[in-house]
Design a protein around this motif. Structure first.
Motif, short mmCIF file in Angstrom:
data_model
loop_
_atom_site.label_atom_id
_atom_site.label_comp_id
_atom_site.label_asym_id
_atom_site.label_seq_id
_atom_site.Cartn_x
_atom_site.Cartn_y
_atom_site.Cartn_z
N PHE A 33 63.22 46.57 24.36
CA PHE A 33 61.80 47.19 24.13
C PHE A 33 61.24 46.58 22.66
O PHE A 33 60.06 46.13 22.46
N ILE A 34 62.34 46.47 21.57
CA ILE A 34 61.87 46.17 20.33
C ILE A 34 61.52 44.38 20.66
O ILE A 34 60.59 43.92 19.86
N PHE A 112 56.20 57.93 27.91
CA PHE A 112 55.63 57.09 27.00
C PHE A 112 55.95 55.48 27.37
O PHE A 112 55.14 54.55 27.40
N LEU A 113 57.44 55.48 27.74
CA LEU A 113 57.79 54.17 28.32
C LEU A 113 57.07 53.49 29.56
O LEU A 113 56.91 52.57 29.70
N LEU A 114 57.03 54.46 30.49
CA LEU A 114 56.29 54.32 31.80
C LEU A 114 54.98 53.68 31.33
O LEU A 114 54.48 52.83 31.91
N TRP A 115 54.29 54.60 30.54
CA TRP A 115 52.79 54.12 30.24
C TRP A 115 52.76 52.86 29.57
O TRP A 115 51.82 51.93 29.98
N LYS A 116 53.59 52.50 28.54
CA LYS A 116 53.65 51.32 27.86
C LYS A 116 53.99 50.25 28.66
O LYS A 116 53.20 49.10 28.90
N ALA A 117 55.00 50.20 29.67
CA ALA A 117 55.51 49.31 30.28
C ALA A 117 54.24 48.98 31.48
O ALA A 117 54.03 47.54 31.90
N PHE A 213 62.55 46.44 34.15
CA PHE A 213 63.46 47.34 33.38
C PHE A 213 62.97 48.65 32.82
O PHE A 213 63.59 49.66 32.87
N LEU A 214 62.14 48.31 31.99
CA LEU A 214 61.51 49.39 31.28
C LEU A 214 60.91 50.49 32.01
O LEU A 214 60.96 51.94 31.72
N VAL A 215 60.31 50.12 33.06
CA VAL A 215 59.64 51.26 34.03
C VAL A 215 60.98 51.95 34.32
O VAL A 215 60.90 53.31 34.82
N MET A 216 61.99 51.34 34.88
CA MET A 216 63.28 52.03 35.53
C MET A 216 63.54 53.07 34.74
O MET A 216 64.27 53.98 34.76
N GLY A 218 62.31 54.35 31.94
CA GLY A 218 61.41 55.33 31.82
C GLY A 218 61.69 56.36 32.90
O GLY A 218 61.63 57.37 32.57
N LEU A 219 61.70 55.82 34.08
CA LEU A 219 61.71 56.96 35.24
C LEU A 219 63.07 57.71 35.05
O LEU A 219 63.27 58.85 35.51
N VAL A 220 64.10 57.03 34.79
CA VAL A 220 65.51 57.47 34.43
C VAL A 220 65.47 58.73 33.33
O VAL A 220 65.91 59.83 33.52
N LEU A 221 64.76 58.37 32.30
CA LEU A 221 64.75 59.49 31.36
C LEU A 221 63.86 60.60 31.78
O LEU A 221 64.31 61.89 31.63
N VAL A 222 62.71 60.61 32.75
CA VAL A 222 62.13 61.78 33.07
C VAL A 222 62.78 62.36 33.96
O VAL A 222 62.94 63.67 33.90
#
Length: 271
Positions: A33-34, A112-117, A213-216, A218-222
């Motif tokens: 992400f960074i 947030f990660l889903l939205w950003k990605a 990867f970030l979408v995946m 984000g889904l895992v976090l949710v």
């Protein structure tokens, strides 16, 4: 137990090595992400943003470790919706309806990660930036302000830090060991951050893979926030396999490009 006695224990070193490995694995998400965010900045600001992001991650993790008693309370339920989850194969609910502070943080961070990605994927495909953003067509990323990048890094640092600390708490009770593992891990990430960002920048197709990867993640976090625990090993195995396939594609493209260049040089020499 004093520090000297602690270091003399073989179990201490075993816990330290295990925690470092765990922190590195969990830190991959944060590092990707960074790298993506820093690559959206002007070249002169990219390394500075990566350094600040990782120092903030280090400071945040150490601060949370010093507040370990409060962090543990985040796992206590805050409220219950009173809805029964769909029974699983053994009669257990497939999702939780009682939410803790950790659950809410994971859900918010995942969204947030889903939205950003998703927004970056949209920019990459359509080539249109939103107000206040300039699209860099070479990188396929919308450029943003330095302050906006740091703010987004801080937000995700918090989510990844809490998840990382709560995982570490289950492995050892010694805060000095956890702090040492965090410091060593962030030092390794400092070394890896610039090469990773340059590699992503030189291979634009990796941007889409990293965003996927970030979408995946984000889904895992949710899902984790709702009590649906996806084994992290499956997630990282999928990421490693996809990265390997893309690496083979990059090697193949580079070889074809070199072959075309050499054939073009031979034809030019003949003419």
């Amino acid at each position: 137990m004093d520090l000297i006695a602690l270091l003399a224990e073989p179990a201490t070193w075993a816990a330290l090595i295990t925690l470092i490995t765990l922190e590195i694995v969990l830190g991959i998400d944060n590092l990707v992400f960074i790298a993506i965010l820093s690559n959206k900045l002007p070249a002169a600001q990219q390394q500075k943003a990566r350094r600040i992001g990782l120092f903030l991650a280090l400071g945040m993790r150490i601060a949370l470790l010093l507040l370990i008693g409060w962090i543990v309370t985040l796992q206590a339920p805050l409220f219950d919706l009173g809805l029964a989850g769909t029974p699983g194969p053994h009669g257990e609910p497939t999702f939780e309806t009682a939410f803790s502070g950790r659950d809410l943080i994971l859900i918010a961070g995942g969204l947030f990660l889903l939205w950003k990605a998703t927004k970056e994927i949209h920019h990459n495909i359509d080539g249109e930036g939103e107000s206040g953003e300039l699209l860099d067509h070479d990188k396929g990323l919308a450029q943003i302000a330095f302050g906006a990048a740091i703010a987004q890094i801080i937000a995700l640092d918090l989510v990844f830090s809490i998840d990382s600390i709560l995982t570490a708490v289950g492995m050892t009770d010694d805060v000095p060991i956890m702090i040492a593992a965090v410091v060593i891990t962030v030092a390794i990430m400092m070394v890896a951050a610039d090469p990773l960002a340059r590699f992503i920048e030189k291979n634009p197709t990796l941007v889409m893979l990293a965003l996927a990867f970030l979408v995946m993640i984000g889904l895992v976090l949710v899902a984790d926030g709702f009590g649906v625990h996806v084994p992290k090993g499956y997630v990282y195995a999928a990421m490693a396999f996809s990265a390997l396939v893309e690496t083979l594609n990059i090697i193949g493209r580079n070889r074809r490009n070199r072959l075309r260049a050499s054939q073009g040089g031979v034809q030019a020499a003949r003419s």
